[in-house]
Design a protein around this motif. Structure first.
Motif: not given
Length: 1155
Positions: A298-305, A324-326, A345-350
């Motif tokens: 889920p994209k919402s997992i990106g809210k787990l800062h 959103e994992l980024g 691989l999404p660049e946001e992970l960088s």
């Protein structure tokens, strides 16, 4: 002075009185009793009678009373003495991390003031005493890591003050008692690593509001996770993994706002994951691995800062990695391996502070991004078995902390960038199974800490560079590339190298004596190269060498005697070389040897017959290098002498292969003691004597090959006990007597070769029970009698493909049952004494390719239908008594005179001899015509009367049958309907039987005309199907009968019936206007595309495009080679020529050989 004396006297008296008091103190005596119960009391050496007991180690007193006994981790051993339970003021009892055993006495209930009981990490057993429930002041109860059994006593629910309860690591069973929900002060509950079952009690989750840590992992708890779990507002740690929980995570889990660690791996939790997970703002570690989530991340997992660890390995995830994992700015460990993730691989992970990134065995694709180099704190990058393409980005070398790099089994190409070694921390590099090219001359020079380098199955060329010897390499695997040149001598000077493999290359040169310097070497594989010369004697220095494979090179000379010093050898493979001389006796002393392959050399002398040590150890400490356990292969040499009796002691042997040598003497019966023997091949030698009766006891034997020797005597009937036997080859011996009737018990046998012997008598009818027999070879014997009994079991007809009964004295007619052998491709019956006609049923053998009945005593004509067998390539009918016209069709029109010679009454164009036609005399002809006229006249009278009677009956019935009348009203008599799933071929029904031109319709047209066979269009129903009213596009109305799916006839039978019905015309019969034969087997293929699915696949394989056939949703770099191999095996199994199809055993062997 007097006053001082008085005080001194008082002190002395007081001390004396105190000492006397201490000596008689019951608490002191209880402690002494406890010490004396220990098996190692000396550990408590300070507990002596000269020291007050309140000063002893671990003892704490208040007002002279023992209130605490704390003796953790002192290795104290013994039963838990009940004397400790006589300390009424005791509040703390800590004996954890010792070796106490036996049960806890119920007397423990006397410690009414006890607040802490810590007995964890001992060897206590029995049940948890229910008397613990009487210790109402208890705040801490720790009994974890013991051997307690039975159920959790519900009396523990009385411990209202309890804050910590640890029963983990025992063998407790049963369900969780609901009374635990009464422990409202409980903060820590650990019940993990037991055998508990049932569901989580709702009371446990409702009342324990103070709980901060809950661990029930590694049990057998089941059911769904209750929504009441959201009541545990103070929970920081939740461990539910390794249970049988099912269903989805409840949304209420998002109410655990203080939760920091959530571990629930290895359950049966399914997705989708609730969006409420994003409310766990304190969550640091989340592990849902090994669950069948079957959903997207889920994209919402990106809210787990605050998330630092996310483990979703083996969770059947799909979709892409969300960008959103980024946003999880603290994420350091991201483990997504063994799923079905796609995309790039999404660049946001960088921007993440990644330490470990694992996404192995997914379907990720695209180019490896250069931004991977921004992960400068990364320790491990694991991306093997995906679909990444392009070059390896040199920026990966910027990851200065990188130790483990795995990019194997992708589609990476180009050369390996030298910049990789800018990361000086690299310890392991695995680039196996890619399309990498170029050389490695200076690529890894800077990898000063590299211990493992795997470059298998690429296209790397050039020589193996010298500098590799300067690296601290422990594993160097260069198999299946294009390396050339010689092996660098310096490589053997490495004191770290444990595994070196460079098989399947083009390496040349010699093995130098320096090989003896590589003393750490355990595995050496150099097979399938062009190495030559001698094996240096220095190889004997490698006493730790476990696996040596030099197969398929050009080594020569003798096998070095010093190999006997390699005492750790489990596998020695020197096959397919040019070795000469004898086999060193010392090889038989290698006690750990499990695989010996010396086949295809020029070795001479005898097989070592001394008392041996090899092939005897049934259990090995490490079999990781043993690839062919139990193989003893000396075939294709020049060995002579006897087969040693000593081989019967090599109990580990599975395959004993001694074929094609010059071995003589009798076969030793001791070989029957090899209880694991599955293959025995002694063929192609000079063996004499009889076949040992004891072989009937080798119950695991699957292949027995004794052909082309000089064996005599009869075939032992005991062989009929070999129920696992698949192949039996006794050809080319001097065996006599009859074929044992017990062979009928060999129901798994598919290959029986008894040819070229001196066997006599009839073939036993029991052979018909060999249901899996594919090949039967008994040619060149003296077998006799008819063959009728051989076909008693008709099931056999579905198996056998080759039957050679030639050069015997079989007699009688050819059995008509031969026509039932539908798999038969080769039938050789020549040089026997068969009589009678050639059965016309042989024309049913549609797969037959070879048929030879020459040199028999057959008579009659040649069945014309046999000439039309489309696969028949060879037909020999010579030297019989056949007569009449030789058919001029099919294979018969091209028969040579040689294959028909010796049949003096044959005639026709093929024979160059006209057939004489006999003319009947005139009186006989007139007599025949007169008789025919009487018959025809009588028949016409009978038919006329019958027809009039039938017409009257039908007219009467029609008046009373509204259904038939209704059906006929819907029929347009001027329409002929032709439909098929493809509508490209005309019907095979004779067009002359219809008045109107054929109207071609597709199945789609029929579906539209009947509104997808809508129930409202049903106008009739019968035993063979349902009749529908159909309105065609041109507004014409017809009736369509949809045959029942329950009919079991095939397509050919259906078409034959339709052809027959199409020719039947009568005014009282509903005319057949057409039919549609449709079998939904897949997509529509044009003829140039193969015509059907199988044809299309075959075309793709021939064009080298096999990968196009494979399902892209399951295809990855790891599975592609294996899937292509499976496809090739499937293609062989579907071969048009049954002779080319493998048996089930062969197919299984092919599948097992897939790498």
């Amino acid at each position: 002075m007097e006053m001082a004396s008085v005080w001194l006297l008082v002190l002395v008296l007081c001390a004396a009185s105190c000492n006397v008091f201490a000596e008689g103190n019951p608490e002191r005596e209880s402690l002494i009793s406890f010490k004396n119960s220990l098996e190692n009391p000396r550990i408590l050496f300070s507990w002596n009678r000269t020291t007050p007991h309140c000063n002893w180690v671990g003892v704490t007193c208040e007002l002279g009373r023992v209130v605490s006994l704390s003796l953790p981790a002192l290795f104290l051993k013994g039963p838990l003495s009940p004397s400790l339970f006589s300390l009424p003021s005791l509040t703390v009892l800590d004996l954890s991390s010792n070796r106490f055993y036996d049960q806890i006495s119920p007397q423990i209930s006397s410690l009414r003031r006890l607040k802490q009981l810590s007995l964890g990490e001992n060897k206590l057993s029995g049940s948890v005493p229910s008397e613990l429930g009487e210790l109402t002041q208890l705040e801490t109860l720790e009994l974890g890591l013991n051997f307690f059994t039975g159920k959790i006593p519900p009396e523990l629910g009385k411990l209202k003050q309890l804050k910590t309860l640890d029963l983990s690591g025992n063998a407790l069973t049963g369900t969780l008692p609901s009374q635990l929900g009464e422990l409202t002060q409980l903060q820590f509950l650990d019940l993990g690593n037991n055998l508990l079952s049932g569901s989580l009690p709702v009371t446990l989750l409702t009342n324990l509001q103070s709980l901060t840590s809950l661990d029930v992992s590694n049990n057998s708890l089941s059911g769904s996770i209750p929504s009441e779990i959201g009541n545990l507002k103070n929970l920081t740690d939740l461990y539910l993994g390794i249970n049988l929980f099912t269903g989805q995570l409840p949304p209420e889990i998002g109410q655990l706002s203080l939760l920091e660690n959530f571990f629930s791996p290895t359950c049966s939790i399914t997705g989708p994951l609730p969006e409420e997970l994003s409310k766990l703002k304190s969550l640091s570690k989340l592990d849902l691995s090994y669950n069948p989530l079957k959903c997207q991340i889920p994209k919402s997992i990106g809210k787990l800062h605050n998330l630092s660890i996310l483990n979703l390995v083996y969770s059947e995830l799909n979709g892409s990695i969300p960008a959103e994992l980024g946003n999880c700015k603290n994420l350091k460990t991201l483990m997504l391996s063994f799923n079905s993730l796609t995309g790039s691989l999404p660049e946001e992970l960088s921007q993440l502070p990644i330490l470990t990134f694992s996404a192995e065995k997914n379907e990720l694709s695209g180019i490896l991004p250069s931004w991977l180099g921004k992960w400068n704190e990364m320790d491990s990058l694991l991306l093997s078995s995906n679909r990444f393409i392009g070059k390896i980005p040199p920026e990966v070398g910027n990851c200065s902390m990188l130790k483990h790099l795995s990019l194997s089994n992708n589609f990476l190409s180009g050369s390996i960038p030298r910049e990789l070694c800018n990361s000086e921390s690299l310890v392991e590099i695995d680039l196996d199974g890619n399309l990498l090219s170029g050389t490695i001359q200076d690529v890894f020079v800077g990898c000063n800490n590299l211990t493992q380098l795997v470059l298998v199955s690429n296209q790397i060329n050039g020589s193996i560079p010298e500098y590799l010897s300067e690296l601290p390499l422990m594993v160097l695997d260069l198999d299946s590339n294009n390396f050339t040149g010689i092996l660098p001598v310096s490589l053997w000077n490495s004191t770290n190298l444990m595994e070196f493999s460079a098989a399947n290359n083009i390496l040349e040169g010699f093995l130098p004596g320096e090989i003896g310097n590589a003393v750490a070497l355990e595995r050496l594989v150099l097979s399938n190269n062009m190495l030559k010369g001698l094996i240096p004697k220095e190889i004997g220095n490698l006493t730790g060498l476990s696996f040596l494979n030099l197969n398929s090179n050009f080594f020569q000379g003798s096998i070095p005697y010093e190999l006997g010093d390699c005492i750790a050898l489990t596998t020695l493979d020197l096959g397919n070389n040019n070795f000469t001389g004898s086999i060193p006796d010392r090889i038989a002393d290698l006690a750990q040897l499990q695989c010996l392959v010396l086949a295809h050399n020029s070795l001479s002398g005898s097989i070592p017959s001394k008392a041996s040590s090899y092939f005897r150890q049934t259990s090995m400490p490490d079999l990781s290098f043993v690839q062919h356990h139990g193989v003893f292969d000396l075939s294709y040499n020049r060995l002579s002498g006897l087969i040693p009796e000593e081989l019967g002691h090599c109990v580990v042997v599975v395959d004993l292969l001694l074929s094609n040598n010059m071995l003589s003497g009798e076969i030793p019966g001791s070989l029957s003691r090899l209880t694991n023997l599955t293959t025995l091949d002694l063929s192609g030698n000079l063996l004499t004597g009889s076949i040992p009766l004891e072989f009937g006891d080798s119950l695991k034997l699957q292949g027995l090959y004794l052909g082309n020797n000089q064996l005599t005597g009869s075939i032992p009937g005991s062989l009929g006990r070999l129920g696992s036997l698949v192949k039996l080859n006794l050809t080319g011996n001097k065996l006599s007597g009859s074929v044992p009737t017990g062979f009928g018990n060999l129901t798994g046998l598919n290959h029986l070769d008894l040819s070229c012997n001196k066997l006599n008598g009839e073939l036993p009818s029991s052979l018909s029970q060999m249901l899996n027999l594919v090949g039967l070879y008994v040619q060149q014997n003296s077998l006799s009698g008819p063959l009728d009994g051989l076909f008693l079991n008709s099931i056999m007809a579905w198996r056998i493909e080759t039957m050679n009964l030639s050069n015997n004295v079989f007699d009688g007619p050819l059995p008509r049952f031969l026509g039932n052998l539908s798999y038969l491709t080769n039938l050789d019956l020549h040089e026997n004494k068969f009589t009678g006609e050639i059965p016309p049923e042989l024309a049913n053998l549609m797969q037959l390719e070879y048929f030879d009945v020459s040199r028999n005593q057959l008579s009659g004509q040649i069945p014309e239908k046999m000439c039309h067998l489309v696969n028949l390539q060879y037909l020999n009918l010579a030297d019989n008594g056949l007569e009449g016209l030789v058919p001029e069709s099919g294979i018969c029109q091209n028969l040579s005179e040689i294959t028909l010679a010796g049949n003096k009454d044959l005639c026709g164009r093929v024979m160059g001899l006209d057939c004489q036609i006999r003319t009947p005399d005139k009186s006989a002809l007139l007599h025949a015509w007169g008789l025919a006229g009487i018959v025809v006249g009588s028949a016409l009278i009978i038919l006329t009367v019958g027809y009039a009677l039938r017409k009257w009956i039908i007219r009467s019935r029609r008046q009373n049958d509204p259904e038939e009348s209704k059906l006929n009203s819907f029929i347009d008599q001027d329409l002929y309907l032709l439909s098929s799933s493809r509508s490209k071929e005309p019907l095979s029904i004779n067009v002359a039987t219809f008045e109107q031109p054929l109207l071609k319709l597709t199945l789609v047209d029929i579906l539209e005309a009947t509104n997808n066979f809508c129930k409202t269009n049903i106008i009739g129903d019968g035993g063979f199907g349902t009749v529908y009213k159909a309105t065609l596009p041109d507004k014409k109305t017809v009736a369509v009968k949809k045959l029942s799916q329950a009919k079991t006839q095939g397509n050919r039978e259906f078409i034959a019936e339709m052809e027959t019905l199409g020719k039947v015309k009568h005014q009282n019969l509903v005319p057949l206007l057409g039919y549609c034969s449709y079998e939904p087997t897949g997509p529509d293929f044009k003829e140039k595309e193969g015509g059907n699915l199988v044809g299309w696949v075959f075309q793709k394989i021939k064009k080298g495009q096999a990968a196009d056939v494979l399902d892209p949703t399951v295809l990855n770099a790891d599975s592609k080679p294996m899937m292509v191999q499976v496809l090739q095996i499937a293609a062989v199994c579907l071969s048009d020529n049954p002779a080319n199809r493998p048996t089930m055993l062969q197919a299984l062997k092919f599948l097992k050989g897939i790498k």
